[in-house]
Design an enzyme around this catalytic site. Structure first.
Site, PDB file in Angstrom:
ATOM      1  N   SER A  47      38.947 133.731 101.718  1.00 49.26           N
ATOM      2  CA  SER A  47      37.863 134.086 102.164  1.00 49.26           C
ATOM      3  C   SER A  47      37.537 134.004 103.532  1.00 49.26           C
ATOM      4  O   SER A  47      36.681 134.255 103.995  1.00 49.26           O
ATOM      5  CB  SER A  47      36.667 133.802 101.338  1.00 49.26           C
ATOM      6  N   HIS A  48      38.253 132.906 104.096  1.00 46.71           N
ATOM      7  CA  HIS A  48      37.883 132.485 105.520  1.00 46.71           C
ATOM      8  C   HIS A  48      39.324 132.372 106.340  1.00 46.71           C
ATOM      9  O   HIS A  48      39.243 131.961 107.302  1.00 46.71           O
ATOM     10  CB  HIS A  48      37.339 130.965 105.596  1.00 46.71           C
ATOM     11  N   ARG A  52      38.847 137.699 107.498  1.00 49.99           N
ATOM     12  CA  ARG A  52      37.709 137.455 108.432  1.00 49.99           C
ATOM     13  C   ARG A  52      37.765 138.509 109.850  1.00 49.99           C
ATOM     14  O   ARG A  52      37.057 138.663 110.601  1.00 49.99           O
ATOM     15  CB  ARG A  52      37.344 136.221 108.873  1.00 49.99           C
ATOM     16  N   ASP A 178      32.868 120.933 101.800  1.00 52.78           N
ATOM     17  CA  ASP A 178      32.214 121.965 102.397  1.00 52.78           C
ATOM     18  C   ASP A 178      31.770 123.070 101.452  1.00 52.78           C
ATOM     19  O   ASP A 178      32.719 123.629 100.736  1.00 52.78           O
ATOM     20  CB  ASP A 178      33.409 122.474 103.299  1.00 52.78           C
ATOM     21  N   PHE A 179      30.622 122.973 101.225  1.00 52.44           N
ATOM     22  CA  PHE A 179      29.890 124.075 100.298  1.00 52.44           C
ATOM     23  C   PHE A 179      28.839 124.781 100.705  1.00 52.44           C
ATOM     24  O   PHE A 179      27.998 124.213 101.292  1.00 52.44           O
ATOM     25  CB  PHE A 179      30.232 123.514  98.594  1.00 52.44           C
ATOM     26  N   ARG A 186      27.456 135.540  98.009  1.00 49.29           N
ATOM     27  CA  ARG A 186      26.839 137.072  97.595  1.00 49.29           C
ATOM     28  C   ARG A 186      28.214 137.950  97.272  1.00 49.29           C
ATOM     29  O   ARG A 186      28.042 138.886  96.664  1.00 49.29           O
ATOM     30  CB  ARG A 186      26.337 137.338  99.007  1.00 49.29           C
ATOM     31  N   GLY A 187      29.214 137.566  98.026  1.00 46.28           N
ATOM     32  CA  GLY A 187      30.323 138.711  97.860  1.00 46.28           C
ATOM     33  C   GLY A 187      30.897 138.512  96.262  1.00 46.28           C
ATOM     34  O   GLY A 187      31.455 139.248  95.928  1.00 46.28           O
ATOM     35  N   GLU A 188      30.645 137.315  95.792  1.00 44.48           N
ATOM     36  CA  GLU A 188      31.138 136.964  94.345  1.00 44.48           C
ATOM     37  C   GLU A 188      30.176 138.001  93.397  1.00 44.48           C
ATOM     38  O   GLU A 188      30.976 138.681  92.620  1.00 44.48           O
ATOM     39  CB  GLU A 188      30.834 135.750  93.907  1.00 44.48           C
ATOM     40  N   HIS A 229      16.139 122.380  91.511  1.00 44.58           N
ATOM     41  CA  HIS A 229      15.175 122.021  92.610  1.00 44.58           C
ATOM     42  C   HIS A 229      15.710 121.024  93.417  1.00 44.58           C
ATOM     43  O   HIS A 229      15.266 121.087  94.694  1.00 44.58           O
ATOM     44  CB  HIS A 229      13.802 121.551  92.129  1.00 44.58           C
ATOM     45  N   PRO A 307      37.271 116.759  96.432  1.00 45.36           N
ATOM     46  CA  PRO A 307      37.158 117.989  97.254  1.00 45.36           C
ATOM     47  C   PRO A 307      38.230 118.184  98.070  1.00 45.36           C
ATOM     48  O   PRO A 307      38.543 117.282  98.823  1.00 45.36           O
ATOM     49  CB  PRO A 307      35.739 117.783  97.686  1.00 45.36           C
ATOM     50  N   ARG A 310      42.598 120.735  96.940  1.00 43.10           N
ATOM     51  CA  ARG A 310      43.741 122.139  96.746  1.00 43.10           C
ATOM     52  C   ARG A 310      43.922 122.611  98.000  1.00 43.10           C
ATOM     53  O   ARG A 310      45.089 123.105  98.210  1.00 43.10           O
ATOM     54  CB  ARG A 310      42.878 123.044  95.761  1.00 43.10           C
TER      55      ARG A 310
END
Lengths: 346, 346
Positions: A47-48, A52, A178-179, A186-188, A229, A307, A310
């Site tokens: 996705s990156h 792009r 990084d999340f 939104r793409g999902e 919240h 994190p 992978r």
């Protein structure tokens, strides 16, 4: 379907850089943007990655990014350094100021970099990894487009507001997360809409603020943050620190600026904090990196994944075997090389 | 059950301060600790109000906190200021360094405060509210006791690791959040155990790392972070930045130091960052506080509650009508006043 063709990091980077130069981007900026795009592809962050390219060319074609912008550094010698991207891509601005930020953090203990007026499309892990390679802990955040409702609300005010953190590790890849602070991208949701499948519960609310699993209703309503919240509070913090505090766009204004459409990359600022563990730990007599390893190796020892693990595994493989590109990806690359911005009309 | 008796903030603070002084705490430290305890009670944060008195007296009786510790500030004129609590409570150390931190942040744009070697029992919102009152954005975090497993793991390595953020608002209470990065507090699981009721799913895993709703199995296993792997990553960041980076205890070492028992307050460090929005925004020509209001009022306008809103409402009521104390609470207060540390044996 043919097997993917491997291509080396350097070869792919050179080709992507050349595409940007063909499209009128100044060489230094083309190099910076090519570096992060190909790093995404290398790390199997599809996705990156080169996906792009098209989005970058579209903002160039739309005249919404200044291809010749030269980042301007403003430094009053304090702990805050600013770099004005001048309406160009964010990455050349970051690279232009990175060494100064690192040096200032080492001198003062911590320092902040404000990136102003940039087009943003890249993952934030680039920034924090680059600083971790200099021995620094780093935190990076930016707003995006307002598609996310605050907890208990229904109107989209928050962006997907990514946040990234890096911590240096001795002789290994850094600790990096990084999340997005939204539950999903939104793409999902868009992919579910095209496939006609429901989205998982907890991703979004409809226009009335009611939970929905209908992707159409979700896109017309608002996405939700991760962590209820608490995630909503963190996303709000990202808006305040990397939007309002810098005097740059928050996610709502970024969306309004582009006429309410997310078809083009958002324009806003970004905030990067760099902290030198050696300065912070000095009086303790302890080695902060060795202390950090106690936790990080213990997390790994119980089989929990850190994190970015992978991503680092994909990187090692790509650097050894080449970056695998499909026939369609190679064909698009060749089309961009041949036609430049005109490829968008083809 | 009799009606609660209202008592004014100042009167209750004076009584709590006097109890600490009776127990051998130096007056300046007694005043700082009384201030935060009574502020918790005033804000209807019962878990951080006068309920904490007994825990504070227990660490004093156990000799695990130095009642006469005088906070020592170490300042090399950089963006990092240190204050050594000397094994005393954290609050006197924070108050001793707060004005210097605020001045440094205004001078340099941002600054960090390292609190070393302190006993920690108070909510972090005190620190960020105090800095917001000076016009500063602030971020505060600390480790705690290792009762929380990382995402995908089963062994407790992380603390409940609170994180707090404050942002100044013009003419109003600040934007403040302060939460544990665990889903729930350990005390909540303990309450379920005593009541014989199951805990909600997602709070904890058993010794084998399997999800459990049995409070006994949860207490023997590990608690979980909020927000799955994202919350786990943030909790890990808190360990690294406010533990390893400072050369102070992380949550595992803090627990080992107290012999594996959470009966007494944890000893560790804390990190407070202060950022001056006026410095960050200066070149933009925008007013960062006014920009922030656009988001914060829009969140409120759609009926979503801002974090701390309930606390601020309770505060307004308590300052108007007095802080309501039950007969049992008043009786305990009187017992502490009469007997000091000996009340613990009664």
């Amino acid at each position: 379907m043919t097997d993917p063709t491997p291509i080396s990091f350097d070869a792919l980077r050179a080709r992507v850089q050349s595409i940007f130069e063909t499209c009128g981007v100044r060489p230094e900026s083309a190099a910076a943007v090519a570096q992060v795009i190909v790093a995404g592809e290398r790390d199997a962050c599809k996705s990156h990655g080169i996906y792009r390219l098209e989005g970058c060319l579209r903002v160039l074609a739309a005249g919404k990014v200044d291809p010749q912008a030269v980042p301007q550094i403003h430094d009053a010698g304090r702990a805050v350094i600013e770099v004005d991207a001048g309406g160009g891509f964010s990455n050349p601005a970051f690279y232009a100021a990175k060494d100064l930020l690192a040096a200032r953090a080492k001198e003062m203990g911590l320092a902040a970099l404000v990136i102003r007026d940039c087009l943003h499309f890249s993952a934030l892990w680039h920034d924090v990894e680059a600083l971790a390679a200099d021995g620094l802990a780093a935190l990076s955040m930016c707003p995006s487009y307002a598609f996310v409702a605050p907890a208990g609300g229904r109107e989209p005010l928050l962006g997907t507001n990514p946040i990234a953190f890096g911590w240096p590790r001795a002789g290994a890849t850094p600790y990096v997360f990084d999340f997005a602070t939204s539950v999903a991208a939104r793409g999902e949701i868009e992919l579910h809409r095209r496939a006609g499948t429901p989205i998982p519960e907890g991703w979004a609310v409809d226009r009335e603020g009611k939970p929905t699993t209908d992707p159409e209703a979700a896109l017309a309503g608002a996405m939700l943050t991760f962590g209820a919240h608490k995630g909503s509070a963190i996303s709000t913090m990202v808006e305040l620190l990397s939007g309002a505090m810098l005097g740059e766009f928050m996610s709502r204004e970024a969306l309004d600026f582009m006429g309410g459409s997310a078809a083009l990359l958002p324009r806003h600022g970004a905030l990067v904090l760099a902290l030198d563990p050696q300065v912070f730990a000095a009086r303790s007599g302890r080695n902060p990196i060795a202390e950090g390893e106690k936790l990080l190796t213990a997390i790994g020892a119980q089989g929990a994944r850190l994190p970015s693990e992978r991503r680092f595994a994909a990187r090692a493989k790509a650097l050894r075997d080449g970056i695998p590109l499909s026939a369609a990806e190679l064909a698009q690359l060749e089309r961009f090389e041949r036609l430049g911005l005109a490829a968008l009309d083809a």
